[in-house]
Design a protein around this motif. Structure first.
Motif, PDB file in Angstrom:
ATOM      1  N   TYR A 118       0.826  -1.214   0.000  1.00  0.00           N
ATOM      2  CA  TYR A 118       0.000   0.000   0.000  1.00  0.00           C
ATOM      3  C   TYR A 118       0.856   1.259   0.000  1.00  0.00           C
ATOM      4  O   TYR A 118       0.454   2.294  -0.549  1.00  0.00           O
ATOM      5  CB  TYR A 118      -0.956  -0.003   1.203  1.00  0.00           C
ATOM      6  N   TYR A 121       1.429   2.906  -3.272  1.00  0.00           N
ATOM      7  CA  TYR A 121       0.424   3.827  -3.834  1.00  0.00           C
ATOM      8  C   TYR A 121       0.852   5.276  -3.599  1.00  0.00           C
ATOM      9  O   TYR A 121       0.629   6.145  -4.455  1.00  0.00           O
ATOM     10  CB  TYR A 121      -0.938   3.565  -3.192  1.00  0.00           C
ATOM     11  N   SER A 275      -3.935  -2.081  -4.562  1.00  0.00           N
ATOM     12  CA  SER A 275      -4.387  -1.174  -3.498  1.00  0.00           C
ATOM     13  C   SER A 275      -5.867  -0.869  -3.716  1.00  0.00           C
ATOM     14  O   SER A 275      -6.253   0.244  -4.065  1.00  0.00           O
ATOM     15  CB  SER A 275      -3.567   0.116  -3.506  1.00  0.00           C
ATOM     16  N   SER A 278      -7.480   2.085  -1.783  1.00  0.00           N
ATOM     17  CA  SER A 278      -7.053   3.371  -2.338  1.00  0.00           C
ATOM     18  C   SER A 278      -7.786   3.658  -3.643  1.00  0.00           C
ATOM     19  O   SER A 278      -8.173   4.804  -3.918  1.00  0.00           O
ATOM     20  CB  SER A 278      -5.543   3.363  -2.571  1.00  0.00           C
ATOM     21  N   ASP A 291      -5.152   9.363  -0.626  1.00  0.00           N
ATOM     22  CA  ASP A 291      -3.857   9.424   0.058  1.00  0.00           C
ATOM     23  C   ASP A 291      -4.041   9.377   1.575  1.00  0.00           C
ATOM     24  O   ASP A 291      -3.306   8.675   2.284  1.00  0.00           O
ATOM     25  CB  ASP A 291      -3.114  10.699  -0.334  1.00  0.00           C
ATOM     26  N   THR A 294      -5.111   5.934   2.672  1.00  0.00           N
ATOM     27  CA  THR A 294      -3.980   5.013   2.521  1.00  0.00           C
ATOM     28  C   THR A 294      -3.056   5.102   3.721  1.00  0.00           C
ATOM     29  O   THR A 294      -2.553   4.085   4.221  1.00  0.00           O
ATOM     30  CB  THR A 294      -3.211   5.306   1.227  1.00  0.00           C
TER      31      THR A 294
END
Length: 484
Positions: A118, A121, A275, A278, A291, A294
């Motif tokens: 993750y 990302y 992800s 996300s 963001d 995440t």
């Protein structure tokens, strides 16, 4: 100085439930939703979460009865020691500790791997080497945070649990603000073909993934010596955690399927395959929100590794006192009173497992994470799941006078359901993972454990090279308390 045998009971119901839930949720559902969809071949993957919940609840009732009656440091180790000492001496608890020193930290390594996955990302240019360094640094930070008194850990667990709740709820709420029922509930033709072997192969794979995501409902059983009023708190912490996480998982799975077209989760070039949470936030609320969430998921993944190593490090503690494991594992930190060597050893194995999964990868059809899950569950099933189910019945017959603050509801039905579920997972492991051979590897590990036990038993002069030592410890403590 406190008796090294007695850990302080500082963890209450809220903290215990938080510890279990943090370990259960963690990074698991965020990285395995695409795996579950791949196993079933469509949005009918929700079946896997339901089946996993049924198995977790049935098996959780096994843990609840055993843990409430015998609350000590080590969980399964204690239950197998008490149940099987009559015929095989210390064999079963030795095999459990032998196996747990491998499978517990390797489960944690999947959490570290998911965290790095993750993180990519937010850091798309991260190289493999940089990811390796991040993962090892995460394990080191966990060890630093756990190197302290358990009451402060309990408080920190509640904070991490709160972050976990926020991150999961954020994904669920975002998904249901842009939910499309047709995506979630339009199943492919012949999605449930009970007469076809391919369905049951997918079901077994999905059940394996599902129970992996629920693993952690037993964490407080390993901390039984540190739980307040364990006869009441321990079983409730297990049952409450399973029921709460079951609801969360169903909402999460259905919500994600209602936003992301399921074939996108199977496309390695699509962000949803790596992800998915996300991807949901980016699709519904934009990159900024994605963001933020995440980051919360990264904290959640960290919390799962934190609580897992907290509970797992206690496993060899009681065994070392009984001379069923290396005696140095019985030492407590002089100031903070926690098992030092167990924590350090499992931390090292966690880091090694993380690195192994990244550099000894499986094929594209069998991602490293899925391969690790298969190997971990097959090893765990033999020495823990099947043996522990048998231990409930053995102890009821061998120690009928043992106080059981919680007795399994509808006994023996939950034991039977749990045994069937674990048998499905184990029996289909090779077919679901061609070329990996989880069954053979798990049996090989047990054989190595048997050899190690014979060598150890010879040195210690215990059964089969000496007399069996029958010590019904919880019954003895019970009788002593009654006399006192």
């Amino acid at each position: 100085m406190p008796d090294a045998r007695h850990l302080p009971r500082k963890i209450g119901l809220l903290q215990a439930t938080a510890i279990n839930m943090s370990q259960m949720v963690g990074i698991g559902p965020f990285v395995t939703i695409p795996l579950m969809v791949g196993a079933f071949g469509g949005p009918q993957a929700v079946i896997g979460w339901i089946a996993g919940a049924v198995l977790a609840l049935a098996d959780g009732l096994v843990w609840a009865e055993l843990g409430a009656a015998q609350p000590g440091a080590g969980g399964t180790y204690i239950y197998l020691r008490e149940a099987f000492q009559y015929r095989t001496g210390r064999l079963m608890p030795f095999l459990f500790v032998w196996t747990a020193m491998l499978f517990i930290p390797l489960i944690m390594s999947t959490g570290v791997q998911g965290l790095v996955q993750y993180l990519a990302y937010l850091w798309p240019s991260m190289t493999t080497g940089q990811g390796d360094l991040v993962g090892v640094a995460v394990v080191a930070l966990v060890l630093v945070l756990l190197w302290r008194r358990v009451e402060s850990i309990g408080r920190l667990s509640v904070v991490l649990w709160s972050v976990m709740i926020v991150s999961v709820l954020a994904v669920i709420l975002a998904a249901f603000t842009h939910f499309h029922p047709a995506l979630a509930f339009t199943w492919p033709a012949h999605a449930i073909a009970l007469t076809h072997g391919s369905f049951w192969l997918g079901f077994a794979s999905g059940l394996t993934i599902g129970i992996y995501d629920y693993l952690g409902y037993n964490t407080t059983a390993y901390l039984g010596a540190e739980i307040k009023n364990p006869g009441r708190v321990l079983p409730r912490s297990i049952i409450y955690a399973i029921v709460a996480v079951m609801v969360v998982y169903l909402l999460l799975q259905i919500g994600v399927l209602g936003v992301i077209h399921w074939p996108d989760m199977l496309d390695p070039k699509n962000v949803a395959s790596q992800s998915v949470a996300s991807a949901v936030l980016e699709h519904t609320m934009g990159k900024g929100a994605a963001d933020v969430v995440t980051v919360l998921i990264l904290i959640t993944a960290f919390a799962s590794v934190f609580t897992g190593l907290l509970g797992g490090s206690r496993v060899p503690f009681d065994a070392a006192h009984d001379r069923v494991f290396f005696r140095s594992f019985a030492r407590l930190h002089a100031r903070h009173q926690f098992p030092m060597l167990g924590l350090a050893a499992m931390g090292v194995i966690t880091a090694a497992g993380f690195l192994l999964a990244r550099h000894v990868g499986a094929s594209a059809a069998h991602p490293p994470l899925a391969t690790l899950i298969a190997l971990l569950t097959t090893v765990m099933v033999i020495v823990q799941s099947f043996a522990q189910i048998a231990a409930v019945t053995v102890l009821r017959r061998r120690q009928p006078g043992l106080l059981r603050p919680y007795k399994m509801l509808l006994y023996p039905l939950p034991s039977i359901v749990a045994a069937i579920g674990w048998l499905v997972i184990y029996g289909y492991a090779d077919k679901a993972n061609p070329g990996v051979h989880p069954i053979e590897l798990s049996l090989a590990w047990v054989v190595l454990g048997l050899i190690a036990f014979l060598v150890w038993a010879r040195v210690e002069r215990v059964w089969p090279f000496g007399p069996r030592e029958i010590q019904e410890r919880y019954l003895s403590q019970q009788d002593a308390a009654a006399i006192g």
